[in-house]
Design a protein around this motif. Structure first.
Motif, PDB file in Angstrom:
ATOM      1  N   ILE A  68       0.927  -1.032  -0.028  1.00  0.00           N
ATOM      2  CA  ILE A  68       0.078   0.053   0.058  1.00  0.00           C
ATOM      3  C   ILE A  68       0.868   1.106   0.038  1.00  0.00           C
ATOM      4  O   ILE A  68       2.109   1.276   0.420  1.00  0.00           O
ATOM      5  CB  ILE A  68      -1.002  -0.054   1.279  1.00  0.00           C
ATOM      6  N   ASN A  69       0.244   2.452  -0.508  1.00  0.00           N
ATOM      7  CA  ASN A  69       1.197   3.626  -0.617  1.00  0.00           C
ATOM      8  C   ASN A  69       1.134   3.968   0.912  1.00  0.00           C
ATOM      9  O   ASN A  69       0.586   4.080   1.808  1.00  0.00           O
ATOM     10  CB  ASN A  69       0.242   4.790  -1.366  1.00  0.00           C
ATOM     11  N   GLU A  71       1.171   7.228   1.966  1.00  0.00           N
ATOM     12  CA  GLU A  71       0.033   7.875   2.345  1.00  0.00           C
ATOM     13  C   GLU A  71      -1.126   7.325   2.716  1.00  0.00           C
ATOM     14  O   GLU A  71      -1.720   7.909   3.719  1.00  0.00           O
ATOM     15  CB  GLU A  71      -0.274   8.872   1.087  1.00  0.00           C
ATOM     16  N   THR A  72      -1.526   6.148   2.224  1.00  0.00           N
ATOM     17  CA  THR A  72      -2.711   5.245   2.601  1.00  0.00           C
ATOM     18  C   THR A  72      -2.470   4.744   3.999  1.00  0.00           C
ATOM     19  O   THR A  72      -3.240   5.083   4.741  1.00  0.00           O
ATOM     20  CB  THR A  72      -2.963   4.348   1.476  1.00  0.00           C
ATOM     21  N   ARG A  76      -4.404   5.623   7.229  1.00  0.00           N
ATOM     22  CA  ARG A  76      -5.011   4.658   8.085  1.00  0.00           C
ATOM     23  C   ARG A  76      -4.817   4.750   9.736  1.00  0.00           C
ATOM     24  O   ARG A  76      -5.391   4.592  10.526  1.00  0.00           O
ATOM     25  CB  ARG A  76      -4.682   3.294   7.670  1.00  0.00           C
ATOM     26  N   THR A  82     -10.250   5.911   3.766  1.00  0.00           N
ATOM     27  CA  THR A  82      -9.546   6.329   2.521  1.00  0.00           C
ATOM     28  C   THR A  82     -10.701   5.832   1.248  1.00  0.00           C
ATOM     29  O   THR A  82     -11.801   5.233   1.513  1.00  0.00           O
ATOM     30  CB  THR A  82      -8.415   5.276   2.092  1.00  0.00           C
ATOM     31  N   SER A  83     -10.670   6.517   0.353  1.00  0.00           N
ATOM     32  CA  SER A  83     -11.378   6.306  -0.860  1.00  0.00           C
ATOM     33  C   SER A  83     -11.622   5.153  -1.690  1.00  0.00           C
ATOM     34  O   SER A  83     -10.521   4.604  -1.747  1.00  0.00           O
ATOM     35  CB  SER A  83     -11.328   7.352  -2.174  1.00  0.00           C
ATOM     36  N   GLN A  84     -12.684   4.525  -1.829  1.00  0.00           N
ATOM     37  CA  GLN A  84     -12.847   3.005  -2.532  1.00  0.00           C
ATOM     38  C   GLN A  84     -12.730   3.394  -4.038  1.00  0.00           C
ATOM     39  O   GLN A  84     -12.536   2.414  -4.519  1.00  0.00           O
ATOM     40  CB  GLN A  84     -13.769   2.126  -2.089  1.00  0.00           C
ATOM     41  N   GLU A  89      -8.267   8.923  -5.515  1.00  0.00           N
ATOM     42  CA  GLU A  89      -7.244   8.430  -4.712  1.00  0.00           C
ATOM     43  C   GLU A  89      -7.053   9.588  -3.683  1.00  0.00           C
ATOM     44  O   GLU A  89      -7.054   9.333  -2.395  1.00  0.00           O
ATOM     45  CB  GLU A  89      -5.762   7.892  -4.958  1.00  0.00           C
ATOM     46  N   ASP A  90      -7.013  10.821  -4.294  1.00  0.00           N
ATOM     47  CA  ASP A  90      -6.654  12.127  -3.339  1.00  0.00           C
ATOM     48  C   ASP A  90      -7.978  12.375  -2.596  1.00  0.00           C
ATOM     49  O   ASP A  90      -8.050  13.109  -1.514  1.00  0.00           O
ATOM     50  CB  ASP A  90      -6.346  12.974  -4.052  1.00  0.00           C
ATOM     51  N   ASP A  92      -9.784  11.272   0.122  1.00  0.00           N
ATOM     52  CA  ASP A  92      -9.740  10.774   1.501  1.00  0.00           C
ATOM     53  C   ASP A  92     -10.598  11.725   2.317  1.00  0.00           C
ATOM     54  O   ASP A  92     -10.399  13.004   2.410  1.00  0.00           O
ATOM     55  CB  ASP A  92      -8.474  10.617   2.112  1.00  0.00           C
ATOM     56  N   ASP A 106      -9.927   1.056   8.816  1.00  0.00           N
ATOM     57  CA  ASP A 106      -8.926   0.596   8.262  1.00  0.00           C
ATOM     58  C   ASP A 106      -7.729   0.229   9.251  1.00  0.00           C
ATOM     59  O   ASP A 106      -6.738  -0.331   8.931  1.00  0.00           O
ATOM     60  CB  ASP A 106      -8.152   1.447   7.364  1.00  0.00           C
TER      61      ASP A 106
END
Length: 112
Positions: A68-69, A71-72, A76, A82-84, A89-90, A92, A106
């Protein structure tokens, strides 16, 4: 005592209070850190064969590879949702409802 668990992907979790850093794997010093951990037997690969996108360093000097990134993982850890939608992706958003289902979180708190 409650422990906050950080989901690092594929059903793997890490105790959030043990995390020292979440970094991108691209720089030479981080690559050396990864190789040193491998030589010392402190490297944990949690990518399931996928590309390493984040390297998590713990207070015990274990190095954990995650798909996973960074940032993600950081979002978490902060308890944000986080966006699905992969195109968004930005986008959130912070969890506003304290009564949200545990399956939607998460990161998870557990009694020790």
């Amino acid at each position: 005592m409650k422990v906050l668990l950080l989901n690092i992907g594929f059903g793997n979790v890490v105790a959030a209070d043990k995390v020292v850093a979440i970094v991108s794997p691209g720089s030479a010093p981080i690559k050396r850190l990864k190789e040193d951990a491998k030589e010392q037997g402190k490297l944990i690969d949690a990518t399931y064969g996928r590309k390493t996108r984040a390297i998590i360093v713990t207070d015990s000097n274990h190095v954990i590879l995650s798909a996973i990134n960074p940032e993600t993982a950081a979002l978490r850890m902060l308890g944000k949702k986080t966006s699905q939608n992969p195109e968004d992706e930005d986008a959130d958003i912070e969890l506003q409802d304290e009564n949200i289902d545990e399956q939607e979180l998460d990161s998870t708190e557990v009694e020790e």
